[in-house]
Design a protein around this motif. Structure first.
Motif, PDB file in Angstrom:
ATOM      1  N   GLU A 112     -16.117  50.615  30.159  1.00  0.00           N
ATOM      2  CA  GLU A 112     -15.710  50.714  28.762  1.00  0.00           C
ATOM      3  C   GLU A 112     -14.288  51.266  28.651  1.00  0.00           C
ATOM      4  N   ASP A 113     -14.005  52.348  29.366  1.00  0.00           N
ATOM      5  CA  ASP A 113     -12.658  52.965  29.366  1.00  0.00           C
ATOM      6  C   ASP A 113     -11.601  51.948  29.718  1.00  0.00           C
ATOM      7  N   TRP A 114     -11.917  51.255  30.757  1.00  0.00           N
ATOM      8  CA  TRP A 114     -11.058  50.318  31.381  1.00  0.00           C
ATOM      9  C   TRP A 114     -10.729  49.170  30.442  1.00  0.00           C
ATOM     10  N   PHE A 115     -11.739  48.631  29.802  1.00  0.00           N
ATOM     11  CA  PHE A 115     -11.531  47.516  28.896  1.00  0.00           C
ATOM     12  C   PHE A 115     -10.819  47.890  27.653  1.00  0.00           C
ATOM     13  N   THR A 116     -11.362  48.906  26.963  1.00  0.00           N
ATOM     14  CA  THR A 116     -10.763  49.237  25.685  1.00  0.00           C
ATOM     15  C   THR A 116      -9.343  49.746  25.926  1.00  0.00           C
ATOM     16  N   GLY A 117      -9.103  50.447  27.023  1.00  0.00           N
ATOM     17  CA  GLY A 117      -7.749  50.901  27.357  1.00  0.00           C
ATOM     18  C   GLY A 117      -6.782  49.743  27.521  1.00  0.00           C
ATOM     19  N   HIS A 118      -7.171  48.732  28.238  1.00  0.00           N
ATOM     20  CA  HIS A 118      -6.295  47.586  28.462  1.00  0.00           C
ATOM     21  C   HIS A 118      -6.084  46.776  27.164  1.00  0.00           C
ATOM     22  N   PHE A 119      -7.141  46.604  26.399  1.00  0.00           N
ATOM     23  CA  PHE A 119      -7.045  45.889  25.117  1.00  0.00           C
ATOM     24  C   PHE A 119      -6.053  46.584  24.186  1.00  0.00           C
ATOM     25  N   ARG A 120      -6.174  47.923  24.143  1.00  0.00           N
ATOM     26  CA  ARG A 120      -5.363  48.684  23.185  1.00  0.00           C
ATOM     27  C   ARG A 120      -3.893  48.718  23.562  1.00  0.00           C
ATOM     28  N   THR A 121      -3.594  48.579  24.827  1.00  0.00           N
ATOM     29  CA  THR A 121      -2.205  48.705  25.256  1.00  0.00           C
ATOM     30  C   THR A 121      -1.610  47.336  25.581  1.00  0.00           C
ATOM     31  N   ARG A 122      -1.924  46.805  26.764  1.00  0.00           N
ATOM     32  CA  ARG A 122      -1.284  45.563  27.214  1.00  0.00           C
ATOM     33  C   ARG A 122      -1.624  44.367  26.347  1.00  0.00           C
ATOM     34  N   ASP A 123      -2.921  44.154  26.082  1.00  0.00           N
ATOM     35  CA  ASP A 123      -3.285  42.965  25.318  1.00  0.00           C
ATOM     36  C   ASP A 123      -2.784  43.081  23.871  1.00  0.00           C
ATOM     37  N   ALA A 124      -2.769  44.304  23.335  1.00  0.00           N
ATOM     38  CA  ALA A 124      -2.273  44.500  21.971  1.00  0.00           C
ATOM     39  C   ALA A 124      -0.773  44.209  21.897  1.00  0.00           C
ATOM     40  N   ARG A 125      -0.042  44.594  22.932  1.00  0.00           N
ATOM     41  CA  ARG A 125       1.399  44.331  22.949  1.00  0.00           C
ATOM     42  C   ARG A 125       1.669  42.825  23.003  1.00  0.00           C
ATOM     43  N   LEU A 126       0.861  42.133  23.790  1.00  0.00           N
ATOM     44  CA  LEU A 126       0.985  40.677  23.883  1.00  0.00           C
ATOM     45  C   LEU A 126       0.750  40.042  22.509  1.00  0.00           C
ATOM     46  N   HIS A 127      -0.226  40.586  21.801  1.00  0.00           N
ATOM     47  CA  HIS A 127      -0.533  40.111  20.456  1.00  0.00           C
ATOM     48  C   HIS A 127       0.670  40.283  19.530  1.00  0.00           C
ATOM     49  N   ARG A 128       1.294  41.483  19.576  1.00  0.00           N
ATOM     50  CA  ARG A 128       2.471  41.738  18.715  1.00  0.00           C
ATOM     51  C   ARG A 128       3.614  40.796  19.064  1.00  0.00           C
ATOM     52  N   PHE A 129       3.794  40.577  20.345  1.00  0.00           N
ATOM     53  CA  PHE A 129       4.857  39.671  20.808  1.00  0.00           C
ATOM     54  C   PHE A 129       4.656  38.277  20.204  1.00  0.00           C
ATOM     55  N   LEU A 130       3.430  37.789  20.246  1.00  0.00           N
ATOM     56  CA  LEU A 130       3.132  36.458  19.712  1.00  0.00           C
ATOM     57  C   LEU A 130       3.347  36.391  18.201  1.00  0.00           C
ATOM     58  N   LYS A 131       2.944  37.457  17.512  1.00  0.00           N
ATOM     59  CA  LYS A 131       3.102  37.517  16.053  1.00  0.00           C
ATOM     60  C   LYS A 131       4.581  37.479  15.691  1.00  0.00           C
ATOM     61  N   ASP A 132       5.378  38.313  16.381  1.00  0.00           N
ATOM     62  CA  ASP A 132       6.818  38.370  16.103  1.00  0.00           C
ATOM     63  C   ASP A 132       7.462  37.021  16.391  1.00  0.00           C
ATOM     64  N   ARG A 133       7.048  36.435  17.481  1.00  0.00           N
ATOM     65  CA  ARG A 133       7.625  35.144  17.859  1.00  0.00           C
ATOM     66  C   ARG A 133       7.312  34.099  16.765  1.00  0.00           C
ATOM     67  N   ASP A 134       6.063  34.075  16.322  1.00  0.00           N
ATOM     68  CA  ASP A 134       5.662  33.068  15.335  1.00  0.00           C
ATOM     69  C   ASP A 134       6.271  33.337  13.952  1.00  0.00           C
ATOM     70  N   ALA A 135       6.576  34.624  13.696  1.00  0.00           N
ATOM     71  CA  ALA A 135       7.174  34.990  12.393  1.00  0.00           C
ATOM     72  C   ALA A 135       8.675  34.685  12.406  1.00  0.00           C
ATOM     73  N   GLY A 136       9.274  34.843  13.594  1.00  0.00           N
ATOM     74  CA  GLY A 136      10.722  34.722  13.665  1.00  0.00           C
ATOM     75  C   GLY A 136      11.117  33.272  13.855  1.00  0.00           C
TER      76      GLY A 136
END
Ligand SMILES: [Fe+2]
Ligand SMILES: [Fe+2]
Length: 136
Positions: A112-136
């Motif tokens: 659980e630590d491992w998953f939620t930790g990775h989701f909250r950091t790396r995968d969340a950053r990837l999500h923001r990157f995609l959003k910014d890219r699609d908005a820009g």
């Protein structure tokens, strides 16, 4: 109760990746449930093998997507994937030396630590990157 509940914030915005994330959460929850009922060594061992296979395949997909989009934090994200796979291998080694019942709680907690930790950091950053890219 499920160990990890899917939350919308876990969504990356790449349908195939989100689909696999949901599948991994389902599997970890199922493992957690079986573990609460004093599972046999074989049950746990099969699960660990399946989890490892599912996660390796998922990381390969995510890394392919990141490479294709020219993701700026690719190396850091991939390093964290490697770290997570090493940890699963450690968990599998430790399991061989431990009583399946005693091992159960520790395993659920670490996954659980491992998953939620990775989701909250790396995968969340990837999500923001995609959003910014699609908005820009
Ligand atoms: Fe990832
Ligand atoms: Fe992921």
């Amino acid at each position: 109760m499920a160990l990890i509940e899917w939350r919308e914030e876990f969504s990356i915005g790449i349908p195939s990746v989100d689909y696999e994330h949901k599948g991994m959460i389902r599997m970890i929850n199922q493992l957690h449930e079986e573990m609460s009922a004093t599972p046999s060594r074989d049950t746990v061992s099969d699960f660990l093998g399946e989890i490892h296979a599912l996660i390796s395949a998922h990381f390969a997909l995510e890394e392919k997507e990141m490479r294709e989009m020219g993701y700026d934090a690719f190396d850091d994200h991939k390093d964290d994937h490697e770290r997570l796979l090493d940890e699963i291998r450690d968990i599998m080694d430790e399991f061989e030396e431990n009583d399946p019942g005693e091992f159960a709680e520790e395993l659920s907690r670490r996954l659980e630590d491992w998953f939620t930790g990775h989701f909250r950091t790396r995968d969340a950053r990837l999500h923001r990157f995609l959003k910014d890219r699609d908005a820009g």
